[in-house]
Write a protein that holds these residues in place. Sequence first.
Motif, PDB file in Angstrom:
ATOM      1  N   LEU A   5      33.955 -47.862  -8.855  1.00  0.00           N
ATOM      2  CA  LEU A   5      34.299 -47.186  -7.561  1.00  0.00           C
ATOM      3  C   LEU A   5      33.607 -48.713  -6.729  1.00  0.00           C
ATOM      4  N   ILE A   6      34.608 -49.271  -5.400  1.00  0.00           N
ATOM      5  CA  ILE A   6      34.189 -50.392  -5.296  1.00  0.00           C
ATOM      6  C   ILE A   6      34.600 -50.656  -3.646  1.00  0.00           C
ATOM      7  N   ASP A   7      32.856 -50.113  -2.802  1.00  0.00           N
ATOM      8  CA  ASP A   7      33.181 -49.830  -1.719  1.00  0.00           C
ATOM      9  C   ASP A   7      31.081 -50.115  -0.994  1.00  0.00           C
ATOM     10  N   ASN A   8      31.168 -50.797   0.353  1.00  0.00           N
ATOM     11  CA  ASN A   8      30.265 -51.135   0.765  1.00  0.00           C
ATOM     12  C   ASN A   8      29.270 -50.308   1.283  1.00  0.00           C
ATOM     13  N   GLU A   9      29.262 -48.896   1.327  1.00  0.00           N
ATOM     14  CA  GLU A   9      29.410 -47.919   1.751  1.00  0.00           C
ATOM     15  C   GLU A   9      28.299 -46.994   0.252  1.00  0.00           C
ATOM     16  N   LYS A  10      27.002 -47.545   0.287  1.00  0.00           N
ATOM     17  CA  LYS A  10      26.595 -46.984  -0.814  1.00  0.00           C
ATOM     18  C   LYS A  10      26.428 -44.942  -0.905  1.00  0.00           C
ATOM     19  N   GLU A  11      26.087 -45.038   0.513  1.00  0.00           N
ATOM     20  CA  GLU A  11      26.610 -43.226   0.178  1.00  0.00           C
ATOM     21  C   GLU A  11      27.523 -43.034   0.044  1.00  0.00           C
ATOM     22  N   VAL A  12      28.534 -43.486   0.048  1.00  0.00           N
ATOM     23  CA  VAL A  12      30.419 -42.570  -0.085  1.00  0.00           C
ATOM     24  C   VAL A  12      30.081 -42.764  -1.459  1.00  0.00           C
ATOM     25  N   ARG A  13      29.459 -44.683  -2.574  1.00  0.00           N
ATOM     26  CA  ARG A  13      29.704 -44.281  -3.638  1.00  0.00           C
ATOM     27  C   ARG A  13      29.012 -43.300  -4.447  1.00  0.00           C
ATOM     28  N   GLU A  14      27.918 -42.684  -3.756  1.00  0.00           N
ATOM     29  CA  GLU A  14      27.142 -41.859  -4.568  1.00  0.00           C
ATOM     30  C   GLU A  14      28.407 -40.327  -4.498  1.00  0.00           C
ATOM     31  N   LEU A  15      27.936 -40.052  -3.084  1.00  0.00           N
ATOM     32  CA  LEU A  15      29.561 -38.911  -2.852  1.00  0.00           C
ATOM     33  C   LEU A  15      30.639 -38.757  -3.697  1.00  0.00           C
ATOM     34  N   LEU A  16      31.501 -40.369  -4.481  1.00  0.00           N
ATOM     35  CA  LEU A  16      32.271 -40.155  -5.052  1.00  0.00           C
ATOM     36  C   LEU A  16      31.762 -40.372  -7.082  1.00  0.00           C
ATOM     37  N   LYS A  17      31.039 -40.780  -6.681  1.00  0.00           N
ATOM     38  CA  LYS A  17      30.375 -40.439  -8.150  1.00  0.00           C
ATOM     39  C   LYS A  17      30.463 -38.732  -8.394  1.00  0.00           C
ATOM     40  N   ASP A  18      29.149 -37.881  -7.481  1.00  0.00           N
ATOM     41  CA  ASP A  18      29.307 -36.609  -8.139  1.00  0.00           C
ATOM     42  C   ASP A  18      30.793 -35.607  -7.630  1.00  0.00           C
ATOM     43  N   MET A  19      31.539 -36.071  -7.215  1.00  0.00           N
ATOM     44  CA  MET A  19      32.794 -35.330  -6.798  1.00  0.00           C
ATOM     45  C   MET A  19      34.463 -35.705  -7.842  1.00  0.00           C
ATOM     46  N   ILE A  20      33.901 -37.241  -9.211  1.00  0.00           N
ATOM     47  CA  ILE A  20      34.142 -37.395  -9.933  1.00  0.00           C
ATOM     48  C   ILE A  20      33.384 -37.032 -11.005  1.00  0.00           C
ATOM     49  N   GLU A  21      32.470 -36.400 -10.705  1.00  0.00           N
ATOM     50  CA  GLU A  21      31.333 -36.081 -11.927  1.00  0.00           C
ATOM     51  C   GLU A  21      32.066 -34.392 -11.946  1.00  0.00           C
ATOM     52  N   ALA A  22      32.038 -33.923 -10.397  1.00  0.00           N
ATOM     53  CA  ALA A  22      32.417 -32.362 -10.719  1.00  0.00           C
ATOM     54  C   ALA A  22      33.950 -32.253 -11.473  1.00  0.00           C
ATOM     55  N   VAL A  23      34.748 -33.230 -10.776  1.00  0.00           N
ATOM     56  CA  VAL A  23      36.526 -32.923 -11.156  1.00  0.00           C
ATOM     57  C   VAL A  23      36.537 -32.666 -12.503  1.00  0.00           C
ATOM     58  N   ALA A  24      36.280 -34.325 -13.407  1.00  0.00           N
ATOM     59  CA  ALA A  24      36.078 -34.639 -14.641  1.00  0.00           C
ATOM     60  C   ALA A  24      34.973 -34.846 -15.110  1.00  0.00           C
ATOM     61  N   PRO A  25      33.959 -34.229 -16.028  1.00  0.00           N
ATOM     62  CA  PRO A  25      32.933 -33.855 -16.115  1.00  0.00           C
ATOM     63  C   PRO A  25      32.959 -34.461 -18.056  1.00  0.00           C
ATOM     64  N   GLY A  26      32.438 -36.193 -17.921  1.00  0.00           N
ATOM     65  CA  GLY A  26      31.844 -36.336 -19.155  1.00  0.00           C
ATOM     66  C   GLY A  26      32.605 -36.865 -20.072  1.00  0.00           C
ATOM     67  N   ILE A  27      33.846 -37.166 -19.147  1.00  0.00           N
ATOM     68  CA  ILE A  27      34.943 -38.305 -19.939  1.00  0.00           C
ATOM     69  C   ILE A  27      35.259 -39.391 -19.107  1.00  0.00           C
ATOM     70  N   HIS A  28      34.301 -39.692 -18.805  1.00  0.00           N
ATOM     71  CA  HIS A  28      34.751 -41.132 -18.190  1.00  0.00           C
ATOM     72  C   HIS A  28      33.142 -41.779 -18.800  1.00  0.00           C
ATOM     73  N   GLN A  29      33.311 -43.611 -17.724  1.00  0.00           N
ATOM     74  CA  GLN A  29      32.767 -44.144 -17.898  1.00  0.00           C
ATOM     75  C   GLN A  29      32.298 -45.015 -16.346  1.00  0.00           C
ATOM     76  N   LEU A  30      31.554 -45.017 -15.562  1.00  0.00           N
ATOM     77  CA  LEU A  30      31.051 -45.297 -14.074  1.00  0.00           C
ATOM     78  C   LEU A  30      30.808 -46.458 -14.030  1.00  0.00           C
TER      79      LEU A  30
END
Length: 248
Positions: A5-30
């Motif tokens: 995830l490349i974004d200059n806003e930490k809040e956006v990165r955190e939200l995107l991480k949470d959303m990815i975990e919600a739709v694809a739990p446990g199948i990735h490295q972030l």
Amino acid sequence: MKILLIDNEKEVRELLKDMIEAVAPGIHQLDEADGVATGLQKINAFKPDIVFLDVEMGDGTGFDLMNKIPHPSFQLIFTTAHNKYAVQAFKCSAIDYLLKPIDITELENSLQKANTNIDGSNLGKQLTVLMQQLSNKEAGDKQIVLKDSEASYFVKVADILYCEAEGSYTKFYLSSEKPIIISKNLSTYEELLGVYGFIRTHHSYLVNSARIKMYDKTDGGTLILDTGHTVPISHRKKDYVMHLLENR
């Protein structure tokens, strides 16, 4: 699967991480980065399969970063809140994008598409088309990517003669190649190619007005192209087509 995830806003990165975990739990490295310089370092070290890339960041743009990677080997999904980077350009290049605030269903669809295409990317060529679209080049010099589940076709806009609807598919007739059939409907390309002077002459036809040589008024109206191909005009579209042709 490795996702960066490349974004200059930490809040956006955190939200995107949470959303990815919600739709694809446990199948990735972030992993994450906050700009062009750190993003480039992470790409080289982490070697991601998928990159979510913000368009505007503190030390440059996502386009600047991609210009520093001659042979990208990952799937790319741009994220942007800025409509000035026309959605038209992303659509013409067939590069995936998500508009902020990101919709979780659209995110899930993008992840599924990226995962499907990991082993067969034309990203380098698609980025060239994207930058052409964002440049001030004449329409005739620009390309569009026609992409379906089987292949990607890189076609100059000027080489498209007309498009014909075949059910939910669209058949592209080109000046120097055999026709290409894409599994998207004609209305999709009416919207995409309208800015380049393409005209919907009939519920089944979309024609490149730059290739029209003559208007034949017999048999209700037919357009004759510079290649000799003919395209019908429906009675309902006749006045509309004539107005566009007289004012092009």
